[in-house]
Scaffold this motif. Structure first.
Motif, PDB file in Angstrom:
ATOM      1  N   ALA A 185      97.581  18.924  -7.474  1.00 32.79           N
ATOM      2  CA  ALA A 185      97.570  17.531  -7.029  1.00 32.79           C
ATOM      3  C   ALA A 185      98.781  17.256  -6.147  1.00 32.79           C
ATOM      4  CB  ALA A 185      97.557  16.592  -8.221  1.00 32.79           C
TER       5      ALA A 185
ATOM      6  N   ASP B 280      90.255  21.645  -1.435  1.00 32.05           N
ATOM      7  CA  ASP B 280      89.825  22.211  -2.716  1.00 32.05           C
ATOM      8  C   ASP B 280      88.383  21.857  -3.052  1.00 32.05           C
ATOM      9  OD1 ASP B 280      92.228  23.448  -3.244  1.00 32.05           O
ATOM     10  OD2 ASP B 280      93.022  21.823  -4.484  1.00 32.05           O
TER      11      ASP B 280
ATOM     12  N   ILE C   2      93.534  23.094  -9.692  1.00 28.20           N
ATOM     13  CA  ILE C   2      93.905  22.548  -8.386  1.00 28.20           C
ATOM     14  C   ILE C   2      95.367  22.106  -8.445  1.00 28.20           C
ATOM     15  CG2 ILE C   2      91.565  21.730  -7.874  1.00 28.20           C
ATOM     16  CD1 ILE C   2      92.615  18.872  -8.542  1.00 28.20           C
TER      17      ILE C   2
ATOM     18  N   ARG D 299      94.350  19.636 -12.809  1.00 26.35           N
ATOM     19  CA  ARG D 299      95.658  19.583 -12.167  1.00 26.35           C
ATOM     20  C   ARG D 299      96.709  20.301 -13.001  1.00 26.35           C
ATOM     21  NH1 ARG D 299      95.544  13.211 -12.389  1.00 26.35           N
ATOM     22  NH2 ARG D 299      94.754  13.888 -14.439  1.00 26.35           N
TER      23      ARG D 299
ATOM     24  N   SER E  80      91.243  13.854 -14.866  1.00 25.36           N
ATOM     25  CA  SER E  80      91.174  14.130 -13.429  1.00 25.36           C
ATOM     26  C   SER E  80      89.937  13.474 -12.821  1.00 25.36           C
ATOM     27  CB  SER E  80      91.118  15.647 -13.185  1.00 25.36           C
ATOM     28  OG  SER E  80      90.862  15.926 -11.821  1.00 25.36           O
TER      29      SER E  80
ATOM     30  N   GLN F 126      95.747  12.089  -3.464  1.00 24.90           N
ATOM     31  CA  GLN F 126      96.247  13.023  -4.476  1.00 24.90           C
ATOM     32  C   GLN F 126      95.445  14.311  -4.524  1.00 24.90           C
ATOM     33  OE1 GLN F 126      97.690  11.582  -8.420  1.00 24.90           O
ATOM     34  NE2 GLN F 126      96.769   9.646  -7.812  1.00 24.90           N
ATOM     35  N   HIS F 127      94.165  14.226  -4.243  1.00 23.87           N
ATOM     36  CA  HIS F 127      93.290  15.390  -4.372  1.00 23.87           C
ATOM     37  C   HIS F 127      93.105  16.068  -3.014  1.00 23.87           C
ATOM     38  CE1 HIS F 127      91.485  12.807  -7.796  1.00 23.87           C
ATOM     39  NE2 HIS F 127      92.559  13.451  -8.201  1.00 23.87           N
TER      40      HIS F 127
ATOM     41  N   GLY G  74      88.289  19.284 -11.432  1.00 25.17           N
ATOM     42  CA  GLY G  74      89.519  19.785 -10.846  1.00 25.17           C
ATOM     43  C   GLY G  74      90.670  19.595 -11.818  1.00 25.17           C
TER      44      GLY G  74
ATOM     45  N   GLN H  24     101.343  16.124 -11.984  1.00 22.67           N
ATOM     46  CA  GLN H  24     100.722  14.885 -12.442  1.00 22.67           C
ATOM     47  C   GLN H  24     101.714  13.731 -12.521  1.00 22.67           C
ATOM     48  OE1 GLN H  24      97.932  15.060 -15.737  1.00 22.67           O
ATOM     49  NE2 GLN H  24      97.802  17.268 -15.543  1.00 22.67           N
TER      50      GLN H  24
ATOM     51  N   PHE I 218      88.914  14.114  -9.777  1.00 24.48           N
ATOM     52  CA  PHE I 218      88.372  15.040  -8.776  1.00 24.48           C
ATOM     53  C   PHE I 218      87.381  15.962  -9.476  1.00 24.48           C
ATOM     54  CE2 PHE I 218      89.780  18.245  -5.258  1.00 24.48           C
ATOM     55  CZ  PHE I 218      88.614  17.965  -4.563  1.00 24.48           C
TER      56      PHE I 218
ATOM     57  N   ILE J 132      85.968  12.056  -5.473  1.00 28.36           N
ATOM     58  CA  ILE J 132      87.355  12.289  -5.088  1.00 28.36           C
ATOM     59  C   ILE J 132      88.058  10.948  -4.902  1.00 28.36           C
ATOM     60  CG2 ILE J 132      86.649  12.505  -2.659  1.00 28.36           C
ATOM     61  CD1 ILE J 132      89.012  14.448  -2.277  1.00 28.36           C
TER      62      ILE J 132
END
Length: 273
Positions: free
Chosen positions: A180, A83, A178, A101, A135, A78-79, A99, A106, A137, A73
């Protein structure tokens, strides 16, 4: 690097979300209070004596991790840490969970456009839909990640490389939607400075994972144009022009380069368990 404003909150939110085996923060040569605030929040800190890059930080975290799975992460907020449970819940069935986004979340328009190009290129190279290639994440099986540590760059594109490596190796990969958030502080990426690097990343993606998927269409197009033009000049001028010969030679050269690149790509994955 220099995420003192966000790191304590992220570690605290992760600890509140679930009971983790360990939370590792890689301090990539920060000159602020990132390391101290991470320790105060309860994280194990791995510190680089100088800035090495995002990829080098991820590699340090992978090498330090002691669990069967790793959740990666970003430290800029941002993450959403909440989640994290949805991502790790799918590990086991899948070797890599990314994850994904929503496009509207973004960053800037330029960043969204760049990511969209990379997503389309990666989808073409792998013959499967990839909604979010970049991503950071993501959760993965530690053993699988360590197979590809030697492929990971020290700078940007670690998410890109791991995604394509897992898919090429035949591991189970999925994407978990997810949302962001806006990052805390300023981005380390600069368009003028890093634009050329992302162009190199695209070229590396092509030559590392599926070179013939790009070289072969270019070769066929050049050959078709060259032979077509040659046929037209023979019919109308009774001779073959130098342009036709050059286009056909280009087709052969591009095809051979693609063939060699394909063999080199295969060698990179030799010796995998």
């Amino acid at each position: 690097m220099n995420e003192a404003d966000a790191i304590a909150s992220i570690v605290s939110q992760l600890r509140a979300a679930a009971t983790w085996r360990e939370i590792i923060v890689v301090d990539d040569g920060s000159v602020d209070e990132t390391a101290a605030r991470a320790r105060e929040a309860g994280a194990c800190v791995v510190r680089h004596p100088y800035n090495k890059g995002n990829g080098a930080a991820v590699k340090s975290g992978i090498r330090r991790a002691s669990g069967d799975f790793v959740l990666i992460i970003d430290a800029d907020g941002q993450h959403p840490p909440e989640d994290a449970q949805r991502i790790v819940a799918r590990l086991g069935e899948y070797d890599l969970v990314i994850g994904s986004r929503a496009a509207t979340t973004q960053a800037t328009t330029a960043r969204r456009a760049g990511n969209a190009i990379l997503n389309r290129l990666a989808s073409y190279l792998t013959s499967r839909p990839i909604p979010d290639l970049t991503s950071g994440f993501r959760g993965a099986r530690t053993e699988c990640l360590r197979e590809f540590v030697h492929l990971l760059p020290n700078g940007f594109s670690t998410p890109t490389t791991t995604t394509l490596a897992f898919i090429k190796a035949g591991y189970n990969v999925t994407f978990e939607p997810i949302q962001a958030r806006a990052r805390i502080g300023k981005s380390k990426i600069r368009l003028a400075r890093d634009g050329g690097k992302f162009l190199v990343i695209i070229l590396k993606i092509v030559t590392l994972f599926s070179p013939l998927r790009v070289f072969l269409p270019i070769s066929l197009a050049s050959f078709a144009v060259g032979t077509g033009y040659a046929a037209w000049t023979v019919a109308t001028q009774s001779h073959v022009t130098n342009s036709s010969v050059l286009l056909i030679m280009l087709a052969v050269i591009v095809f051979l380069v693609g063939l060699v690149s394909e063999q080199i790509s295969a060698l990179r994955f030799e010796g995998r368990q």
